[in-house]
Design a protein around this motif. Structure first.
Motif, mmCIF file in Angstrom:
data_model
loop_
_atom_site.group_PDB
_atom_site.id
_atom_site.type_symbol
_atom_site.label_atom_id
_atom_site.label_comp_id
_atom_site.label_asym_id
_atom_site.label_seq_id
_atom_site.Cartn_x
_atom_site.Cartn_y
_atom_site.Cartn_z
ATOM 1 N N UNK A 1 0.837 -1.206 0.000
ATOM 2 C CA UNK A 1 0.000 0.000 0.000
ATOM 3 C C UNK A 1 0.875 1.260 0.000
ATOM 4 N N UNK A 2 1.939 1.255 0.827
ATOM 5 C CA UNK A 2 2.849 2.410 0.871
ATOM 6 C C UNK A 2 3.554 2.618 -0.466
ATOM 7 N N UNK A 3 3.971 1.520 -1.094
ATOM 8 C CA UNK A 3 4.680 1.620 -2.369
ATOM 9 C C UNK A 3 3.782 2.158 -3.482
ATOM 10 N N UNK A 4 2.507 1.887 -3.420
ATOM 11 C CA UNK A 4 1.577 2.352 -4.452
ATOM 12 C C UNK A 4 1.098 3.779 -4.223
ATOM 13 N N UNK A 5 1.376 4.340 -3.060
ATOM 14 C CA UNK A 5 0.920 5.689 -2.713
ATOM 15 C C UNK A 5 1.894 6.721 -3.287
ATOM 16 N N UNK A 6 1.458 7.452 -4.309
ATOM 17 C CA UNK A 6 2.339 8.432 -4.965
ATOM 18 C C UNK A 6 2.644 9.649 -4.100
ATOM 19 N N UNK A 7 1.944 9.823 -2.989
ATOM 20 C CA UNK A 7 2.256 10.949 -2.103
ATOM 21 C C UNK A 7 3.465 10.636 -1.226
ATOM 22 N N UNK A 8 3.921 9.390 -1.246
ATOM 23 C CA UNK A 8 5.092 8.975 -0.468
ATOM 24 C C UNK A 8 6.261 8.825 -1.432
ATOM 25 N N UNK A 9 7.347 9.515 -1.147
ATOM 26 C CA UNK A 9 8.528 9.435 -2.006
ATOM 27 C C UNK A 9 9.317 8.188 -1.644
ATOM 28 N N UNK A 10 9.639 7.391 -2.663
ATOM 29 C CA UNK A 10 10.432 6.181 -2.500
ATOM 30 C C UNK A 10 11.845 6.482 -2.977
ATOM 31 N N UNK A 11 12.844 6.241 -2.133
ATOM 32 C CA UNK A 11 14.233 6.557 -2.454
ATOM 33 C C UNK A 11 15.016 5.260 -2.633
ATOM 34 N N UNK A 12 15.747 5.175 -3.729
ATOM 35 C CA UNK A 12 16.561 4.008 -4.044
ATOM 36 C C UNK A 12 18.003 4.424 -4.288
ATOM 37 N N UNK A 13 18.896 3.478 -4.103
ATOM 38 C CA UNK A 13 20.278 3.610 -4.571
ATOM 39 C C UNK A 13 20.507 2.355 -5.397
ATOM 40 N N UNK A 14 19.931 2.373 -6.589
ATOM 41 C CA UNK A 14 19.883 1.204 -7.461
ATOM 42 C C UNK A 14 20.939 1.348 -8.542
ATOM 43 N N UNK A 15 21.425 0.224 -9.048
ATOM 44 C CA UNK A 15 22.368 0.341 -10.160
ATOM 45 C C UNK A 15 21.592 0.568 -11.447
ATOM 46 N N UNK A 16 22.267 0.531 -12.566
ATOM 47 C CA UNK A 16 21.650 0.915 -13.827
ATOM 48 C C UNK A 16 20.594 -0.072 -14.318
ATOM 49 N N UNK A 17 20.551 -1.261 -13.749
ATOM 50 C CA UNK A 17 19.535 -2.232 -14.162
ATOM 51 C C UNK A 17 18.172 -1.907 -13.561
ATOM 52 N N UNK A 18 18.155 -1.077 -12.528
ATOM 53 C CA UNK A 18 16.916 -0.702 -11.829
ATOM 54 C C UNK A 18 16.190 -1.930 -11.289
ATOM 55 N N UNK A 19 16.945 -2.967 -10.955
ATOM 56 C CA UNK A 19 16.366 -4.235 -10.514
ATOM 57 C C UNK A 19 15.531 -4.084 -9.245
ATOM 58 N N UNK B 1 14.235 6.129 -18.743
ATOM 59 C CA UNK B 1 15.486 6.880 -18.834
ATOM 60 C C UNK B 1 15.933 7.266 -17.436
ATOM 61 N N UNK B 2 17.248 7.280 -17.220
ATOM 62 C CA UNK B 2 17.806 7.530 -15.904
ATOM 63 C C UNK B 2 17.311 8.826 -15.285
ATOM 64 N N UNK B 3 17.213 9.901 -16.078
ATOM 65 C CA UNK B 3 16.829 11.177 -15.475
ATOM 66 C C UNK B 3 15.372 11.181 -15.012
ATOM 67 N N UNK B 4 14.615 10.141 -15.336
ATOM 68 C CA UNK B 4 13.241 10.054 -14.861
ATOM 69 C C UNK B 4 13.179 9.791 -13.358
ATOM 70 N N UNK B 5 14.264 9.391 -12.755
ATOM 71 C CA UNK B 5 14.279 9.051 -11.334
ATOM 72 C C UNK B 5 14.864 10.171 -10.467
ATOM 73 N N UNK B 6 14.788 11.402 -10.946
ATOM 74 C CA UNK B 6 15.336 12.508 -10.163
ATOM 75 C C UNK B 6 14.257 13.294 -9.430
ATOM 76 N N UNK B 7 12.999 12.944 -9.618
ATOM 77 C CA UNK B 7 11.881 13.579 -8.906
ATOM 78 C C UNK B 7 10.918 12.496 -8.463
ATOM 79 N N UNK B 8 10.171 12.776 -7.394
ATOM 80 C CA UNK B 8 9.232 11.804 -6.849
ATOM 81 C C UNK B 8 8.154 11.412 -7.832
ATOM 82 N N UNK B 9 7.412 10.373 -7.560
ATOM 83 C CA UNK B 9 7.409 9.631 -6.310
ATOM 84 C C UNK B 9 8.530 8.603 -6.181
#
Length: 136
Positions: A27-45, A57-65
């Motif tokens: 439920x938390x992961x599906x809530x777009x009002x909660x920012x999810x922060x990752x330190x993922x490699x380039x595979x985005x696994x 694209x990589x720059x898509x992960x520079x803003x929330x959620x």
């Protein structure tokens, strides 16, 4: 993947089991009002295995959620061919500490076991007691 949910008052760690992640964390992961922060490699696994997104694209992960600090660092410091990892990013962000933050070398031997589990070559952990006392 080890999930950490943190607020100013508490922190919850959850390691997905055979049934996956709990419905509360889903439920938390599906809530777009909660920012999810990752330190993922380039595979985005990590992001894709949680069903959060398809690889974009990589720059898509520079803003929330969904935010990936590897992507932010690449945008601010410059792209690299190999992911920097959390230790190197922290060293770049906090130069005033005058210390090098890195993974202890003796901890690297455990990475192989978890990599084998991730690839399906070893059985998944059933709980904390599947780890040695030293690994815990």
């Amino acid at each position: 993947v080890l999930l950490q949910v943190a607020t100013h008052h508490y922190t919850i760690l959850e390691a997905p089991g055979q049934q996956g992640i709990s419905r509360h964390v889903q439920r938390l992961l599906q809530d777009d009002s909660i920012i999810k922060v990752f330190c993922d490699n380039f595979s985005h696994h990590d992001k894709t295995c949680l069903g959060l997104t398809t690889v974009m694209e990589t720059d898509s992960y520079t803003r929330g959620p969904i935010v990936d600090i590897e992507s932010i660092t690449s945008q601010l410091v410059g792209p690299v061919k190999v992911a920097r990892g959390l230790s190197r990013i922290m060293t770049l962000c906090l130069p005033e500490l005058k210390v090098l933050i890195r993974k202890p070398k003796n901890k690297l031997s455990n990475v192989g076991r978890f990599s084998m589990i991730e690839q399906g070559k070893a059985p998944p952990l059933r709980g904390i007691y599947d780890l040695s006392e030293k690994q815990r």
